[in-house]
Design an enzyme around this catalytic site. Structure first.
Site, PDB file in Angstrom:
ATOM      1  N   SER A  54      22.599  29.835  -7.182  1.00 33.90           N
ATOM      2  CA  SER A  54      22.260  28.272  -6.996  1.00 33.90           C
ATOM      3  C   SER A  54      22.618  27.757  -5.611  1.00 33.90           C
ATOM      4  O   SER A  54      22.060  26.746  -5.235  1.00 33.90           O
ATOM      5  CB  SER A  54      22.756  27.507  -8.106  1.00 33.90           C
ATOM      6  OG  SER A  54      24.305  27.481  -7.841  1.00 33.90           O
ATOM      7  N   LYS A  96      28.697  22.856  -6.116  1.00 34.80           N
ATOM      8  CA  LYS A  96      27.613  22.053  -5.916  1.00 34.80           C
ATOM      9  C   LYS A  96      27.805  21.581  -4.731  1.00 34.80           C
ATOM     10  O   LYS A  96      28.921  21.078  -4.286  1.00 34.80           O
ATOM     11  CB  LYS A  96      26.960  21.465  -7.159  1.00 34.80           C
ATOM     12  CG  LYS A  96      27.000  21.944  -8.361  1.00 34.80           C
ATOM     13  CD  LYS A  96      25.540  23.129  -8.308  1.00 34.80           C
ATOM     14  CE  LYS A  96      25.613  23.695  -9.642  1.00 34.80           C
ATOM     15  NZ  LYS A  96      24.214  24.886  -9.583  1.00 34.80           N
TER      16      LYS A  96
END
Lengths: 185, 172
Positions: A54, A96
């Site tokens: 990701s 993230k």
């Protein structure tokens, strides 16, 4: 009358190498070192291994990095920061990037991010994306986070608002070390 | 020197006593953690395990739930699952046991909070499951709700925790 000087027995080379000439001092040093490592890991710098695609290509799969747990001691997370987000603890965390700050409206249109209607420059996004997602007003105590790899369908990419208290620190290195090369999938 | 040996011996004895007490009379938090770790072991299956062994484990795992237990699973990229009884949970676990070659389940970072009445509790934890050959990290945060029935802690509800509150795709 003369007193005989006691003959000090010289420790063997093996013993000197393994536990030093003064075992008590060596023991104290070991205890201090373990305590220092524990405190550093618990409160300052946390080593992590990142798994998954990701955050590609910024952070390669299966690489090592560090989380600075003191980064937000004096300031709040900023847009662009790559942060570590805890789950029920720190054994498994999400890595993230912060793109939306508290109170802002975040929207995705054909792969582009808009913050309060203004397009966001994202030089770290290298793979094209077609995400179109409804505007989200970020809650006052939350941040909007997303990974850099937007090439996968959005339903497979875990992103969204997260509570401030879940953000435990900022990822220190801009690239993983000891990472596997290439995409994992 | 003898004084130090006696001191170390005394400390060791006290430590042993404290440990024995915690084993024989565990606190509710410790009992719940132990229950959850046992549950994780009973929903983990290895390739070498026979169908009968898996069946026993599923039956044991189902015994940790109340008769009317509810599970709500909302995993990323997967259809939402809901189960409304111990029977349904048992059937689902049996389906997993029969259709999976091997899976290892672990419950990590278990935070137990006991309600004031001491009869109900909540355990916030991270479930991690590993399938041989799968390089992805499969993990999800959950809340387990437990209550005491006839002196035994049982799970009556499991819900998925959205660590990141994902938004749904929107038509362009």
């Amino acid at each position: 009358m003369e007193a005989a000087t006691p003959q000090l027995k010289k420790p063997s080379l093996l013993r000197a190498v393994v536990i030093g000439r003064r075992p008590k001092l060596t023991l104290v040093r070991i205890v201090l070192l373990v305590a220092l490592i524990f405190l550093t890991r618990q409160f300052a710098i946390l080593p992590i291994r990142s798994v998954g695609p990701s955050m590609l290509p910024t952070y390669q799969d299966n690489g090592v990095n560090f989380v600075n747990r003191l980064a937000y001691f004096t300031r709040e997370p900023q847009r662009g920061d790559v942060v570590a987000i805890r789950t029920s603890g720190i054994s498994i965390m999400y890595m993230k990037r912060v793109i939306g700050l508290p109170g802002e409206t975040v929207e995705f249109k054909q792969g582009r991010v808009f913050i309060n209607g203004v397009p966001l420059s994202e030089p770290y996004v290298k793979y094209s994306s077609d995400w179109t997602l409804a505007p989200v007003k970020v809650d006052p105590d939350k941040y909007f986070v997303v990974g850099d790899n937007r090439s996968m369908p959005s339903i497979y990419h875990y992103f969204g608002e997260t509570e401030r208290q879940r953000i435990i620190g900022r990822v220190m290195l801009c690239k993983n070390i000891f990472a596997s090369s290439g995409l994992s999938r | 020197m003898q004084k130090y040996i006696r001191l170390v011996g005394a400390v060791a004895l006290i430590g042993l006593g404290v440990w024995l007490w915690s084993v024989l009379f565990p606190s509710p938090e410790k009992a719940i953690r132990s229950l959850l770790h046992t549950l994780a072991r009973n929903v983990s299956f290895s390739m070498q395990e026979s169908v009968i062994s898996r069946g026993f484990k599923v039956e044991k795992a189902a015994g940790f739930f109340t008769a009317s237990a509810e599970i709500s699973l909302d995993l990323r990229g997967v259809e939402r699952f809901e189960f409304a009884s111990r029977e349904e949970i048992s059937q689902a676990l049996m389906a997993v046991a029969n259709n999976t070659s091997a899976v290892k389940v672990e419950f990590l970072d278990i935070n137990v909070s006991l309600d004031p009445d001491g009869q109900t509790a909540k355990a916030n934890l991270t479930g991690k499951w590993t399938v041989p050959g799968d390089r992805d990290l499969n993990a999800q945060e959950f809340n387990f709700f437990l209550r005491k029935e006839s002196g035994t802690w049982l799970i009556y509800r499991i819900e998925t925790v959205k660590t990141l509150s994902q938004i749904a795709p929107h038509a362009a």
